[in-house]
Motif scaffolding. Structure first.
Motif, PDB file in Angstrom:
ATOM      1  N   ASP A  61      37.786  51.326  44.582  1.00 60.76           N
ATOM      2  CA  ASP A  61      37.808  52.548  43.775  1.00 60.76           C
ATOM      3  C   ASP A  61      39.116  53.317  43.944  1.00 60.76           C
ATOM      4  OD1 ASP A  61      35.358  52.187  42.550  1.00 60.76           O
ATOM      5  OD2 ASP A  61      34.239  53.408  43.984  1.00 60.76           O
ATOM      6  N   GLN A  62      39.671  53.250  45.134  1.00 61.47           N
ATOM      7  CA  GLN A  62      40.914  53.981  45.389  1.00 61.47           C
ATOM      8  C   GLN A  62      42.102  53.363  44.659  1.00 61.47           C
ATOM      9  OE1 GLN A  62      41.957  54.254  49.543  1.00 61.47           O
ATOM     10  NE2 GLN A  62      43.858  55.390  49.140  1.00 61.47           N
ATOM     11  N   TRP A  63      42.169  52.019  44.617  1.00 64.23           N
ATOM     12  CA  TRP A  63      43.379  51.363  44.130  1.00 64.23           C
ATOM     13  C   TRP A  63      43.247  50.678  42.776  1.00 64.23           C
ATOM     14  CZ3 TRP A  63      47.625  52.912  46.226  1.00 64.23           C
ATOM     15  CH2 TRP A  63      47.600  53.369  47.542  1.00 64.23           C
ATOM     16  N   PHE A  64      42.023  50.506  42.293  1.00 62.28           N
ATOM     17  CA  PHE A  64      41.876  49.743  41.057  1.00 62.28           C
ATOM     18  C   PHE A  64      41.091  50.465  39.961  1.00 62.28           C
ATOM     19  CE2 PHE A  64      42.239  46.568  44.508  1.00 62.28           C
ATOM     20  CZ  PHE A  64      43.401  45.931  44.086  1.00 62.28           C
ATOM     21  N   ALA A  65      40.579  51.641  40.216  1.00 60.22           N
ATOM     22  CA  ALA A  65      39.775  52.347  39.210  1.00 60.22           C
ATOM     23  C   ALA A  65      40.625  52.752  38.003  1.00 60.22           C
ATOM     24  CB  ALA A  65      39.125  53.584  39.829  1.00 60.22           C
ATOM     25  N   PRO A  66      40.026  52.715  36.795  1.00 66.07           N
ATOM     26  CA  PRO A  66      38.675  52.219  36.502  1.00 66.07           C
ATOM     27  C   PRO A  66      38.659  50.699  36.521  1.00 66.07           C
ATOM     28  CG  PRO A  66      39.739  52.818  34.462  1.00 66.07           C
ATOM     29  CD  PRO A  66      40.698  53.203  35.562  1.00 66.07           C
ATOM     30  N   SER A  67      37.564  50.147  36.976  1.00 69.50           N
ATOM     31  CA  SER A  67      37.474  48.695  37.085  1.00 69.50           C
ATOM     32  C   SER A  67      36.085  48.219  36.698  1.00 69.50           C
ATOM     33  CB  SER A  67      37.789  48.254  38.524  1.00 69.50           C
ATOM     34  OG  SER A  67      36.761  48.693  39.416  1.00 69.50           O
ATOM     35  N   ASP A  68      35.989  46.918  36.501  1.00 62.84           N
ATOM     36  CA  ASP A  68      34.706  46.234  36.397  1.00 62.84           C
ATOM     37  C   ASP A  68      34.656  45.288  37.587  1.00 62.84           C
ATOM     38  OD1 ASP A  68      34.578  47.482  33.899  1.00 62.84           O
ATOM     39  OD2 ASP A  68      35.424  45.733  32.888  1.00 62.84           O
ATOM     40  N   ALA A  69      33.556  45.269  38.322  1.00 61.32           N
ATOM     41  CA  ALA A  69      33.554  44.490  39.562  1.00 61.32           C
ATOM     42  C   ALA A  69      32.144  44.109  39.977  1.00 61.32           C
ATOM     43  CB  ALA A  69      34.217  45.288  40.681  1.00 61.32           C
ATOM     44  N   ILE A  70      32.062  43.053  40.755  1.00 59.31           N
ATOM     45  CA  ILE A  70      30.837  42.675  41.457  1.00 59.31           C
ATOM     46  C   ILE A  70      31.233  42.250  42.866  1.00 59.31           C
ATOM     47  CG2 ILE A  70      28.845  41.119  41.599  1.00 59.31           C
ATOM     48  CD1 ILE A  70      28.996  40.738  38.591  1.00 59.31           C
ATOM     49  N   ILE A  71      30.474  42.709  43.853  1.00 58.24           N
ATOM     50  CA  ILE A  71      30.678  42.313  45.246  1.00 58.24           C
ATOM     51  C   ILE A  71      29.502  41.423  45.657  1.00 58.24           C
ATOM     52  CG2 ILE A  71      30.863  43.107  47.630  1.00 58.24           C
ATOM     53  CD1 ILE A  71      32.018  45.730  46.543  1.00 58.24           C
ATOM     54  N   ALA A  72      29.790  40.256  46.193  1.00 57.70           N
ATOM     55  CA  ALA A  72      28.748  39.310  46.590  1.00 57.70           C
ATOM     56  C   ALA A  72      29.024  38.794  47.997  1.00 57.70           C
ATOM     57  CB  ALA A  72      28.685  38.148  45.605  1.00 57.70           C
ATOM     58  N   GLY A 270      27.590  46.061  41.809  1.00 57.00           N
ATOM     59  CA  GLY A 270      28.538  45.772  40.746  1.00 57.00           C
ATOM     60  C   GLY A 270      28.589  46.927  39.773  1.00 57.00           C
ATOM     61  N   TRP A 271      29.652  46.993  39.013  1.00 53.47           N
ATOM     62  CA  TRP A 271      29.773  48.081  38.044  1.00 53.47           C
ATOM     63  C   TRP A 271      30.695  47.662  36.901  1.00 53.47           C
ATOM     64  CZ3 TRP A 271      31.473  48.139  43.074  1.00 53.47           C
ATOM     65  CH2 TRP A 271      32.866  48.123  43.275  1.00 53.47           C
ATOM     66  N   VAL A 272      30.409  48.202  35.729  1.00 55.69           N
ATOM     67  CA  VAL A 272      31.294  48.052  34.574  1.00 55.69           C
ATOM     68  C   VAL A 272      31.644  49.456  34.120  1.00 55.69           C
ATOM     69  CG1 VAL A 272      31.529  47.229  32.203  1.00 55.69           C
ATOM     70  CG2 VAL A 272      30.318  45.830  33.892  1.00 55.69           C
ATOM     71  N   ASP A 273      32.861  49.872  34.431  1.00 63.40           N
ATOM     72  CA  ASP A 273      33.350  51.207  34.069  1.00 63.40           C
ATOM     73  C   ASP A 273      34.434  51.135  33.006  1.00 63.40           C
ATOM     74  OD1 ASP A 273      31.734  52.193  36.095  1.00 63.40           O
ATOM     75  OD2 ASP A 273      33.368  52.400  37.553  1.00 63.40           O
ATOM     76  N   ARG A 274      34.978  49.950  32.777  1.00 67.15           N
ATOM     77  CA  ARG A 274      36.199  49.811  31.990  1.00 67.15           C
ATOM     78  C   ARG A 274      35.984  49.052  30.689  1.00 67.15           C
ATOM     79  NH1 ARG A 274      40.516  46.010  32.160  1.00 67.15           N
ATOM     80  NH2 ARG A 274      42.558  46.951  31.745  1.00 67.15           N
ATOM     81  N   GLY A 275      35.315  47.909  30.755  1.00 67.24           N
ATOM     82  CA  GLY A 275      35.184  47.036  29.601  1.00 67.24           C
ATOM     83  C   GLY A 275      33.827  47.137  28.934  1.00 67.24           C
ATOM     84  N   ASP A 276      33.524  46.160  28.087  1.00 64.26           N
ATOM     85  CA  ASP A 276      32.211  46.104  27.462  1.00 64.26           C
ATOM     86  C   ASP A 276      31.343  45.113  28.237  1.00 64.26           C
ATOM     87  OD1 ASP A 276      32.808  43.492  26.573  1.00 64.26           O
ATOM     88  OD2 ASP A 276      33.471  44.192  24.606  1.00 64.26           O
ATOM     89  N   LEU A 277      30.196  44.765  27.679  1.00 58.83           N
ATOM     90  CA  LEU A 277      29.255  43.929  28.425  1.00 58.83           C
ATOM     91  C   LEU A 277      29.750  42.494  28.647  1.00 58.83           C
ATOM     92  CD1 LEU A 277      25.895  45.240  26.961  1.00 58.83           C
ATOM     93  CD2 LEU A 277      26.609  45.336  29.369  1.00 58.83           C
ATOM     94  N   THR A 278      30.730  42.042  27.881  1.00 57.87           N
ATOM     95  CA  THR A 278      31.265  40.705  28.139  1.00 57.87           C
ATOM     96  C   THR A 278      32.035  40.652  29.453  1.00 57.87           C
ATOM     97  OG1 THR A 278      33.298  41.100  26.872  1.00 57.87           O
ATOM     98  CG2 THR A 278      31.418  40.140  25.681  1.00 57.87           C
ATOM     99  N   ALA A 279      32.328  41.808  30.047  1.00 64.10           N
ATOM    100  CA  ALA A 279      32.946  41.814  31.378  1.00 64.10           C
ATOM    101  C   ALA A 279      32.081  41.049  32.373  1.00 64.10           C
ATOM    102  CB  ALA A 279      33.170  43.244  31.856  1.00 64.10           C
ATOM    103  N   LEU A 280      30.768  41.080  32.179  1.00 63.24           N
ATOM    104  CA  LEU A 280      29.879  40.359  33.087  1.00 63.24           C
ATOM    105  C   LEU A 280      30.098  38.855  33.002  1.00 63.24           C
ATOM    106  CD1 LEU A 280      26.537  42.338  32.680  1.00 63.24           C
ATOM    107  CD2 LEU A 280      28.281  42.561  34.460  1.00 63.24           C
TER     108      LEU A 280
END
Length: 294
Positions: A61-72, A270-280
């Protein structure tokens, strides 16, 4: 081992990655590897030892926001089950707020909706309060609302069609109403719907609901029951935006908040803050040439 996949603004990405690596080192999470994945050319994958997801999220969040991401914690793969919210997730609107506009009550009802989605109000009480305000509205207003106001979120049809092509079962579970959810699911391509039912008499809404309430506990239960049907080792993904989605997001292997309220975003991995649902699809590693247009 933690694995994070993220999509961020490409401008200055290398410099921000260097800064993020330094921050991770200071947090006791030395970066093992960082690479752009070939399938998309825009997905950055980070691999690092440890289990401190909170620290990793903070750095992202500090260096890449806004981003779309998943942590696994394990290697990524396409889920066997996708369970999703409807309002402000699969569609861009809150159905009850738009329906209220036909009764001249949108500001009053939308204010209650917002507080409920922020987690400030009990969901069931807020739902019953809003439905009661719609008493006397003609049922045909729902058809008009669907035709004039309700629009699938960008990427929704492609997401669902592609997941299904890859063998994933898709379920819509909503605190909204079957009057809306059934046609929305058909339009987008979801296979099964769980939701609430509006009571109707003489062609008008009575201001009441029929049957049990679909709330946060039901959303979680539906995910767990659907996953159990698929057998041991099945992988789940969920998506939602509000406080009533939190148990469902936490129960999924990939729980993704979509342009979400703060509490829901904080609860998800995970979160999608930047793109649309195809980000998934990008984050799951499905190449664009394997996407299916909905």
């Amino acid at each position: 081992m933690l694995i994070a996949r993220l999509i961020a603004d490409p401008a200055g990405l290398e410099k921000r990655l260097d800064a993020a690596a330094g921050a991770l080192e200071q947090a006791g999470l030395p970066l093992a590897s960082a690479q752009m994945l070939d399938h998309a050319g825009e997905v950055l994958q980070l691999m690092l030892p440890g289990d401190d997801t909170a620290a990793l999220r903070q750095v992202i969040d500090q260096w890449f926001a806004p981003s779309d991401a998943i942590i696994a914690r394990d290697e990524f793969r396409v889920p066997d089950l996708f369970v999703t919210d409807m309002d402000s997730t699969m569609i861009g609107q809150e159905c009850i707020d738009e329906l209220a506009d036909f009764a001249g009550l949108k500001p009053q009802i939308a204010a209650i909706t917002e507080r409920a989605m922020q987690g400030e109000l009990d969901f069931e009480s807020a739902l019953r309060e809003r439905v009661a305000l719609l008493a006397g509205l003609e049922e045909e207003a729902i058809d008009r609302c669907l035709a004039e106001r309700i629009v699938p979120t960008d990427g929704a049809r492609t997401l669902i069609a592609t997941l299904r092509e890859h063998g994933c079962r898709t379920v819509l579970v909503t605190g909204g109403f079957h009057h809306f959810a059934d046609p929305v699911a058909e339009r987008i391509g979801l296979e099964h719907v769980v939701g609430n039912r509006l009571a109707v008499a003489g062609g008008r809404l009575t201001g009441e609901l029929v049957g049990a309430i679909t709330d946060s506990s039901v959303k979680e239960r539906v995910l767990r029951e659907e996953l159990a049907k698929l057998g041991e080792g099945a992988l789940s993904m969920s998506a939602g935006d509000g406080a009533n989605d939190i148990p469902m997001l936490q129960a999924a292997d990939y729980g993704v908040s979509f342009r979400a309220k703060p509490k829901a975003r904080a609860a998800a991995n995970g979160w999608v803050d930047r793109g649309d649902l195809t980000a998934l699809l990008k984050l799951l590693g499905i190449p664009r040439h394997n996407w299916v247009a909905g």
